[in-house]
Design a protein around this motif. Structure first.
Motif, short mmCIF file in Angstrom:
data_model
loop_
_atom_site.label_atom_id
_atom_site.label_comp_id
_atom_site.label_asym_id
_atom_site.label_seq_id
_atom_site.Cartn_x
_atom_site.Cartn_y
_atom_site.Cartn_z
N SER A 153 42.48 -36.83 69.46
CA SER A 153 41.57 -37.18 68.36
C SER A 153 40.60 -36.03 68.18
O SER A 153 40.37 -35.24 69.10
N ASN A 154 39.98 -35.95 67.00
CA ASN A 154 39.11 -34.81 66.71
C ASN A 154 37.67 -34.97 67.18
O ASN A 154 36.85 -34.07 67.04
N GLY A 155 37.33 -36.15 67.72
CA GLY A 155 35.99 -36.37 68.26
C GLY A 155 34.90 -36.58 67.22
O GLY A 155 33.73 -36.61 67.55
N LYS A 156 35.30 -36.71 65.94
CA LYS A 156 34.30 -36.85 64.87
C LYS A 156 33.49 -38.13 65.00
O LYS A 156 32.28 -38.13 64.89
N GLU A 162 39.40 -44.67 67.54
CA GLU A 162 40.10 -45.95 67.70
C GLU A 162 41.41 -45.95 66.90
O GLU A 162 42.44 -46.39 67.39
N GLN A 163 41.35 -45.46 65.68
CA GLN A 163 42.57 -45.39 64.85
C GLN A 163 43.63 -44.52 65.51
O GLN A 163 44.81 -44.87 65.54
N ASP A 164 43.20 -43.38 66.08
CA ASP A 164 44.14 -42.47 66.73
C ASP A 164 44.72 -43.09 68.00
O ASP A 164 45.92 -42.97 68.26
N ALA A 165 43.88 -43.77 68.77
CA ALA A 165 44.35 -44.42 70.01
C ALA A 165 45.41 -45.47 69.68
O ALA A 165 46.45 -45.56 70.35
N LYS A 166 45.17 -46.23 68.62
CA LYS A 166 46.13 -47.27 68.20
C LYS A 166 47.43 -46.65 67.67
O LYS A 166 48.49 -47.27 67.76
N ARG A 167 47.32 -45.44 67.14
CA ARG A 167 48.50 -44.77 66.60
C ARG A 167 49.38 -44.20 67.72
O ARG A 167 50.59 -44.27 67.66
N PHE A 168 48.74 -43.64 68.75
CA PHE A 168 49.51 -42.96 69.79
C PHE A 168 50.03 -43.88 70.91
O PHE A 168 51.10 -43.64 71.45
N PHE A 169 49.24 -44.91 71.24
CA PHE A 169 49.64 -45.78 72.35
C PHE A 169 50.27 -47.08 71.85
O PHE A 169 49.87 -47.61 70.81
N LYS A 170 51.22 -47.58 72.60
CA LYS A 170 51.91 -48.83 72.21
C LYS A 170 50.97 -50.03 72.33
O LYS A 170 50.20 -50.13 73.29
N LYS A 171 51.09 -50.92 71.36
CA LYS A 171 50.23 -52.11 71.29
C LYS A 171 50.17 -52.87 72.61
O LYS A 171 49.10 -53.30 73.04
N LYS A 172 51.32 -53.06 73.22
CA LYS A 172 51.38 -53.88 74.44
C LYS A 172 50.55 -53.30 75.58
O LYS A 172 50.20 -54.01 76.52
N ASN A 173 50.22 -52.00 75.49
CA ASN A 173 49.46 -51.34 76.56
C ASN A 173 47.97 -51.20 76.27
O ASN A 173 47.22 -50.75 77.14
N TRP A 174 47.53 -51.59 75.08
CA TRP A 174 46.14 -51.35 74.69
C TRP A 174 45.13 -51.95 75.64
O TRP A 174 44.17 -51.30 76.05
#
Length: 211
Positions: A153-156, A162-174
């Protein structure tokens, strides 16, 4: 396997090895006290919050207890944590709403939770990650920092992270990752006195040319 898939695999493998079954270290008794604990932990160290809530929850552990307790008593107990006056008022005000509108039961809907005094998006998400099966990925300062350091993520801002975390990691692991990343960040990748050589994930990503 592409660049990001490889990166995510390394991160998750190390986190699963270090923290196979992460559980919250916040002190609470029930859903109401959990919500209060999460709210109090905003801008305050968890250790200090746990010291205070062990005293506080002997006095209040349901909304009805709170509305029959003078607000000054709550303020006095929590006076050693950040924004204590505002937090005391929020505890009292949200307890009134919970009784009047929800019969003392905390709603499990993020939109309704965010309307309660002192409950923002992050607090509501953390609460739901404990008590519901909703797919939430609460992002605090530690997760925000790690996502930036891992160049995911760009740290902005936290919303983008949060959007980036949800994009990269699978839902079941959140749910699991939320705690794993916080624990890891505190121990191996702190914001101050960061020692790159002790940051296992950072070193592994560096060695694999993934940073």
């Amino acid at each position: 396997m592409n660049f990001f898939s490889k990166k995510i695999k390394i991160i998750e493998n190390i986190l699963d090895f270090l923290y196979p079954n992460p559980t919250s270290t916040l002190y609470y008794i029930n859903e109401y006290t959990l919500l209060i604990s999460i709210m109090l932990s905003s801008r305050t160290q968890e250790k200090k919050v746990n010291e205070i809530t062990k005293i506080l929850f002997k006095k209040i552990n349901k909304p009805i207890d709170t509305i029959y307790t003078p607000i000054e008593n709550i303020t006095n107990i929590i006076k050693h944590i950040g924004l204590y006056k505002k937090k005391s008022k929020n505890i009292y005000d949200l307890s009134v709403i919970l009784i009047k509108k929800y019969n003392g039961i905390i709603p499990k809907n993020i939109s309704e939770l965010k309307f309660l005094p002192g409950i923002g998006h992050k607090t509501a998400s953390v609460f739901l990650s404990h008590v519901s099966n909703e797919y939430v990925f609460p992002v605090d300062t530690h997760i925000h920092r790690m996502m930036f350091r891992w160049k995911l993520s760009n740290g902005k801002n936290v919303k983008q992270t949060e959007q980036d975390a949800k994009r990269f990691f699978k839902k079941k692991n959140w749910k699991k990752l939320h705690l794993q990343i916080i624990f890891y960040a505190k121990k191996y990748s702190p914001s101050r006195k960061w020692n790159l050589k002790k940051d296992i994930i950072y070193q592994e990503l560096l060695n694999n040319n993934l940073l």
